[in-house]
Design a protein around this motif. Structure first.
Motif, PDB file in Angstrom:
ATOM      1  N   GLU A  74       9.025 -33.735  27.969  1.00 44.22           N
ATOM      2  CA  GLU A  74       8.989 -35.045  28.609  1.00 44.22           C
ATOM      3  C   GLU A  74      10.197 -35.184  29.519  1.00 44.22           C
ATOM      4  O   GLU A  74      11.300 -34.775  29.166  1.00 44.22           O
ATOM      5  CB  GLU A  74       9.020 -36.179  27.572  1.00 44.22           C
ATOM      6  N   VAL A  75       9.990 -35.758  30.689  1.00 42.38           N
ATOM      7  CA  VAL A  75      11.062 -36.052  31.627  1.00 42.38           C
ATOM      8  C   VAL A  75      10.922 -37.521  32.021  1.00 42.38           C
ATOM      9  O   VAL A  75       9.829 -37.945  32.427  1.00 42.38           O
ATOM     10  CB  VAL A  75      10.995 -35.148  32.870  1.00 42.38           C
ATOM     11  N   PHE A  76      11.982 -38.303  31.873  1.00 46.86           N
ATOM     12  CA  PHE A  76      11.960 -39.753  32.079  1.00 46.86           C
ATOM     13  C   PHE A  76      10.933 -40.416  31.162  1.00 46.86           C
ATOM     14  O   PHE A  76      10.354 -41.449  31.510  1.00 46.86           O
ATOM     15  CB  PHE A  76      11.646 -40.103  33.540  1.00 46.86           C
ATOM     16  N   GLY A  77      10.687 -39.827  30.009  1.00 47.95           N
ATOM     17  CA  GLY A  77       9.708 -40.383  29.081  1.00 47.95           C
ATOM     18  C   GLY A  77       8.274 -40.093  29.455  1.00 47.95           C
ATOM     19  O   GLY A  77       7.345 -40.549  28.764  1.00 47.95           O
ATOM     20  N   ARG A 120      13.431 -34.316  27.352  1.00 47.00           N
ATOM     21  CA  ARG A 120      13.244 -34.026  25.916  1.00 47.00           C
ATOM     22  C   ARG A 120      12.272 -32.859  25.780  1.00 47.00           C
ATOM     23  O   ARG A 120      11.106 -32.942  26.178  1.00 47.00           O
ATOM     24  CB  ARG A 120      12.723 -35.256  25.186  1.00 47.00           C
ATOM     25  N   ALA A 121      12.792 -31.757  25.250  1.00 43.15           N
ATOM     26  CA  ALA A 121      11.974 -30.560  25.038  1.00 43.15           C
ATOM     27  C   ALA A 121      11.870 -30.280  23.546  1.00 43.15           C
ATOM     28  O   ALA A 121      12.861 -30.405  22.818  1.00 43.15           O
ATOM     29  CB  ALA A 121      12.589 -29.358  25.749  1.00 43.15           C
ATOM     30  N   GLY A 133      10.893 -21.072  22.137  1.00 47.93           N
ATOM     31  CA  GLY A 133      10.947 -22.192  21.204  1.00 47.93           C
ATOM     32  C   GLY A 133      12.196 -23.043  21.299  1.00 47.93           C
ATOM     33  O   GLY A 133      12.742 -23.446  20.272  1.00 47.93           O
ATOM     34  N   VAL A 134      12.650 -23.368  22.505  1.00 49.60           N
ATOM     35  CA  VAL A 134      13.873 -24.161  22.642  1.00 49.60           C
ATOM     36  C   VAL A 134      13.566 -25.648  22.513  1.00 49.60           C
ATOM     37  O   VAL A 134      12.520 -26.131  22.952  1.00 49.60           O
ATOM     38  CB  VAL A 134      14.602 -23.885  23.975  1.00 49.60           C
ATOM     39  N   SER A 135      14.498 -26.369  21.915  1.00 45.70           N
ATOM     40  CA  SER A 135      14.396 -27.821  21.752  1.00 45.70           C
ATOM     41  C   SER A 135      15.730 -28.439  22.133  1.00 45.70           C
ATOM     42  O   SER A 135      16.782 -27.969  21.688  1.00 45.70           O
ATOM     43  CB  SER A 135      14.047 -28.194  20.303  1.00 45.70           C
ATOM     44  N   PHE A 136      15.700 -29.488  22.951  1.00 47.67           N
ATOM     45  CA  PHE A 136      16.934 -30.155  23.353  1.00 47.67           C
ATOM     46  C   PHE A 136      16.614 -31.498  23.990  1.00 47.67           C
ATOM     47  O   PHE A 136      15.509 -31.735  24.471  1.00 47.67           O
ATOM     48  CB  PHE A 136      17.741 -29.299  24.339  1.00 47.67           C
ATOM     49  N   ASP A 137      17.602 -32.391  23.973  1.00 46.48           N
ATOM     50  CA  ASP A 137      17.548 -33.662  24.683  1.00 46.48           C
ATOM     51  C   ASP A 137      18.696 -33.702  25.672  1.00 46.48           C
ATOM     52  O   ASP A 137      19.777 -33.172  25.403  1.00 46.48           O
ATOM     53  CB  ASP A 137      17.688 -34.854  23.724  1.00 46.48           C
TER      54      ASP A 137
END
Length: 303
Positions: free
Chosen positions: A62-65, A6-7, A22-26
């Motif tokens: 976040e990676v793996f929460g 999650r970015a 400014g990238v955002s993605f799941d």
């Protein structure tokens, strides 16, 4: 469902240059997500930030929460990495490359040796387990690099252009192995310049340019959203006369060198025109992901 990655507002700057803007993605579990973009689009930098190899300038990740980079060590224990260039150790045999790599994750030798046969079977290298890596073909080395990335039983495998430079046979074998991994529930994140690879493997794509995500979605959804269903490439003849006719039919035209690309929703009148002019050499095909890529990022050459 907890996202694997999650970015939010992720930024990477190098002095006055912004590589990721400014990238955002799941990324959901058990999916294959591809990142497409021209050279310098920010793809590899984004992967390096997920791995904690490049610190972000701004935003959250976040990676793996778990927060990156605060929990970087714990996160990397659960990730497998296939770099763009194979970095196998030529002094070791095929099986030894896997066993030595396992030691970097704190895996005891007995457990590592027990995992090797299944990984070599996955890579179709069981008969070459005692061979030195410098005797392997390019495709074999790539399959071994993928097998090595799985020695720690990762939940996420990141692949940077996994089949670049390989012949079609080797590429298809690797695609098959990656589809097997996805079917087993492993999450895959890859960069690629091969549109066919992206269409075959990926559940979802992110198209990047100049550090931003231009669009994201399933390959077919992106194609429907951005380009007309059919493409006619006219390569020689009276392209000016053809262009005037095609525009009257409501076609969208793009020129590249001596070629003219006609994007149409109804190709019948255009094809009829072409068939009546033997001087026009053309190719008629369905639109695909490459057309989407070129429309969003342009046709100019990138270095």
């Amino acid at each position: 469902m907890t996202a694997i990655v999650r970015a939010a507002g992720l930024v990477k700057r190098y002095g006055g240059f912004t590589a990721v803007d400014g990238v955002s993605f799941d990324i959901a579990p058990a999916r294959c997500v591809g990142v497409l973009g021209p050279n310098g689009a920010g793809k590899t930098t984004t992967l390096r930030m997920i791995l904690g190899m490049t610190p972000a300038s701004a935003g959250s990740l976040e990676v793996f929460g778990l927060p990156m980079p605060e929990q970087g060590r714990a996160i990397r224990q659960r990730i497998g990495v296939v770099p763009q260039i194979d970095n196998l150790d030529p002094d070791f045999r095929v099986d030894e490359n896997l066993e030595v790599h396992a030691s970097y994750f704190g895996i005891d030798p007995a457990t590592a040796r027990a995992r090797v046969p299944a990984l070599l079977e996955l890579a179709n290298l069981g008969e070459r387990r005692h061979a030195k890596t410098d005797t392997l073909s390019g495709g074999m080395k790539r399959r071994l690099t993928i097998a090595r990335a799985l020695i720690n039983a990762p939940e996420l495998v990141m692949l940077d252009e996994p089949t670049t430079g390989l012949d079609p046979q080797a590429r298809h074998v690797i695609w098959s192995r990656l589809m097997d991994l996805r079917a087993r529930g492993t999450t895959l994140l890859l960069t690629t310049h091969y549109m066919e690879e992206a269409e075959r493997l990926c559940d979802e794509l992110m198209i990047m340019d100049q550090g931003r995500i231009l669009d994201r979605g399933a390959p077919r959804a992106l194609t429907r959203r951005h380009v007309e269903p059919e493409v006619i490439e006219v390569r020689s003849g009276d392209t000016a006369g053809f262009a005037a006719f095609a525009e009257r039919q409501g076609c969208r035209l793009e020129a590249q060198g001596d070629s003219l690309y006609c994007y149409a929703r109804d190709s019948a009148p255009v094809l009829d025109y072409l068939q009546r002019d033997p001087g026009l050499v053309y190719l008629h095909r369905p639109a695909g992901l490459e057309d989407v890529f070129l429309r969003l990022t342009g046709r100019d050459l990138r270095d």
